[in-house]
Enzyme design. Sequence first.
Site, PDB file in Angstrom:
ATOM      1  CG  HIS A  52      -0.283   0.437   2.472  1.00  0.00           C
ATOM      2  ND1 HIS A  52       0.397  -0.453   3.245  1.00  0.00           N
ATOM      3  CD2 HIS A  52      -0.163   1.628   3.071  1.00  0.00           C
ATOM      4  CE1 HIS A  52       0.901   0.176   4.292  1.00  0.00           C
ATOM      5  NE2 HIS A  52       0.585   1.445   4.214  1.00  0.00           N
TER       6      HIS A  52
HETATM    7  C1  UD1 Z   1      -1.737   5.883   5.697  1.00  0.00           C
HETATM    8  C2  UD1 Z   1      -0.425   6.354   6.328  1.00  0.00           C
HETATM    9  C3  UD1 Z   1       0.569   5.209   6.364  1.00  0.00           C
HETATM   10  C4  UD1 Z   1      -0.027   3.952   6.983  1.00  0.00           C
HETATM   11  C5  UD1 Z   1      -1.339   3.613   6.263  1.00  0.00           C
HETATM   12  C6  UD1 Z   1      -1.984   2.385   6.860  1.00  0.00           C
HETATM   13  C7  UD1 Z   1       0.088   8.751   5.873  1.00  0.00           C
HETATM   14  C8  UD1 Z   1       0.920   9.667   5.096  1.00  0.00           C
HETATM   15  N1  UD1 Z   1       0.172   7.439   5.547  1.00  0.00           N
HETATM   16  O1  UD1 Z   1      -1.462   5.585   4.338  1.00  0.00           O
HETATM   17  O2  UD1 Z   1       1.701   5.597   7.112  1.00  0.00           O
HETATM   18  O3  UD1 Z   1       0.880   2.867   6.851  1.00  0.00           O
HETATM   19  O4  UD1 Z   1      -2.213   4.741   6.360  1.00  0.00           O
HETATM   20  O5  UD1 Z   1      -3.159   2.030   6.233  1.00  0.00           O
HETATM   21  O6  UD1 Z   1      -0.620   9.178   6.771  1.00  0.00           O
HETATM   22  N2  UD1 Z   1      -8.628   5.375   1.238  1.00  0.00           N
HETATM   23  C9  UD1 Z   1      -9.896   4.832   1.199  1.00  0.00           C
HETATM   24  N3  UD1 Z   1     -10.539   4.606   2.371  1.00  0.00           N
HETATM   25  C10 UD1 Z   1      -9.995   4.913   3.575  1.00  0.00           C
HETATM   26  C11 UD1 Z   1      -8.700   5.492   3.612  1.00  0.00           C
HETATM   27  C12 UD1 Z   1      -8.029   5.706   2.442  1.00  0.00           C
HETATM   28  O7  UD1 Z   1     -10.435   4.521   0.155  1.00  0.00           O
HETATM   29  O8  UD1 Z   1     -10.619   4.649   4.620  1.00  0.00           O
HETATM   30  C13 UD1 Z   1      -7.900   5.582  -0.036  1.00  0.00           C
HETATM   31  C14 UD1 Z   1      -8.138   6.926  -0.641  1.00  0.00           C
HETATM   32  O9  UD1 Z   1      -8.124   6.753  -2.031  1.00  0.00           O
HETATM   33  C15 UD1 Z   1      -6.913   7.709  -0.240  1.00  0.00           C
HETATM   34  C16 UD1 Z   1      -5.837   6.627  -0.227  1.00  0.00           C
HETATM   35  O10 UD1 Z   1      -6.524   5.444   0.195  1.00  0.00           O
HETATM   36  O11 UD1 Z   1      -6.638   8.744  -1.102  1.00  0.00           O
HETATM   37  C17 UD1 Z   1      -4.714   6.904   0.695  1.00  0.00           C
HETATM   38  O12 UD1 Z   1      -5.145   7.105   2.020  1.00  0.00           O
HETATM   39  P1  UD1 Z   1      -4.274   7.974   3.053  1.00  0.00           P
HETATM   40  O13 UD1 Z   1      -4.962   8.067   4.348  1.00  0.00           O
HETATM   41  O14 UD1 Z   1      -3.841   9.224   2.414  1.00  0.00           O
HETATM   42  O15 UD1 Z   1      -2.940   7.165   3.250  1.00  0.00           O
HETATM   43  P2  UD1 Z   1      -2.652   5.602   3.274  1.00  0.00           P
HETATM   44  O16 UD1 Z   1      -2.068   5.242   1.965  1.00  0.00           O
HETATM   45  O17 UD1 Z   1      -3.803   4.815   3.804  1.00  0.00           O
END
Ligand code: UD1
Length: 360
Positions: A207
Amino acid sequence: MKVISVVGARPQLIKLAPIAAAFASTEHEHMIVHTGQHYDADLSDVFFSGLGIPDPDIHLGIGSGSHGVQTGKALAALDPVFLAEKPDWVLVYGDTNSTLAGALSAVKLHLPVAHLEAGLRSFNRMMPEEHNRILTDHAADLLLAPTEEAMRHLAAEGLAARSTLVGDVMVDVCLNVRDAVLAGRHPAPALPEGIRPDEPYLLATLHRAENTDSRQRLAMLLDGLADLPVPVALLAHPRLVAKAEEHGIKLARGAVHVGRPLPYAGMVAAVLGSAGVVTDSGGLQKEAYLLARPCTTLRPETEWIETLVDGWNRLVPDPSAHSRSEWIDIATRPAPTAAQGTPYGDGRAAHRVVETLAAK
Ligand code: UD1
């Protein structure tokens, strides 16, 4: 003492579980503020119910966005909460955008901030997590470190006087849940279709931004998984699903069977049932180690260097740089026979965190 825990993303909820339980056995007041960085039930709600964490006292609902938007929204939403609640400590966890927002808001309001899982370093300045953990450590008043190595990193940055070694709260939760799984107190995990729990399989997750944002890199990593001679259970994080779709890459092919993220006990059971793990997650590297399964980490470096001792964990930044047989040998290698030490502590880290906060 009144403490506010700020959480927002999946790994923070896992660390919150033993902390919330440790507070519950004391007279101290513990409030939970969820930023809403992770909002999917698979990444958030199931961790509260599955790990027995009380519902958040406040949910900020910030959702997804660029790093600036996500961090900025959380920062703006936290100010009035902290001003109204006036906690004795703000406790932030790990290295996400929610961690940085919590630390920054608190420090600017002159509220004491403690950082749990302080001192981890990948020395990879391209990683958003590395920015978050360095900035948070330097802003915080109390640095709660999980390992000796983390203590050394903090000392090297001039932060020794603010640092305390408490051990790793992930050990507290992982070993508890492992015992419950082995005692049959959890249902069998929902593995991806096509994975048979009674036959060898590898458990995989992917991820991180540095592995999913570039089409070429993501395709290369997925080719590596697809090519393995053992079924691969790929538990797909929403970021992976979104990025694969954006890049026009199909996840399920060759050895790869795609499933949804699992709740924590399901994940522990799936690791215990597996022949090994392939991942870019920090938490899963350590869970594999604690559950004695070999791990292959699809990154050039790891913050959890203790897992590398005796080959329990192997770093493979680029499977395509190896011959096919070499890559297969690494990813399907058996568990080492060497006995493991206890570099992550004794499973009582959360109690030590509460005692340390109360003593300051
Ligand atoms: C975040 C953390 C990372 C951690 C990970 C665990 C940061 C910079 N990164 O990364 O350190 O290892 O969480 O999961 O804070 N999305 C959904 N549903 C959700 C959450 C996210 O669909 O509930 C999708 C969205 O498209 C979003 C993307 O995932 O844009 C990324 O989510 P984001 O919270 O920015 O960071 P993670 O990649 O989850």
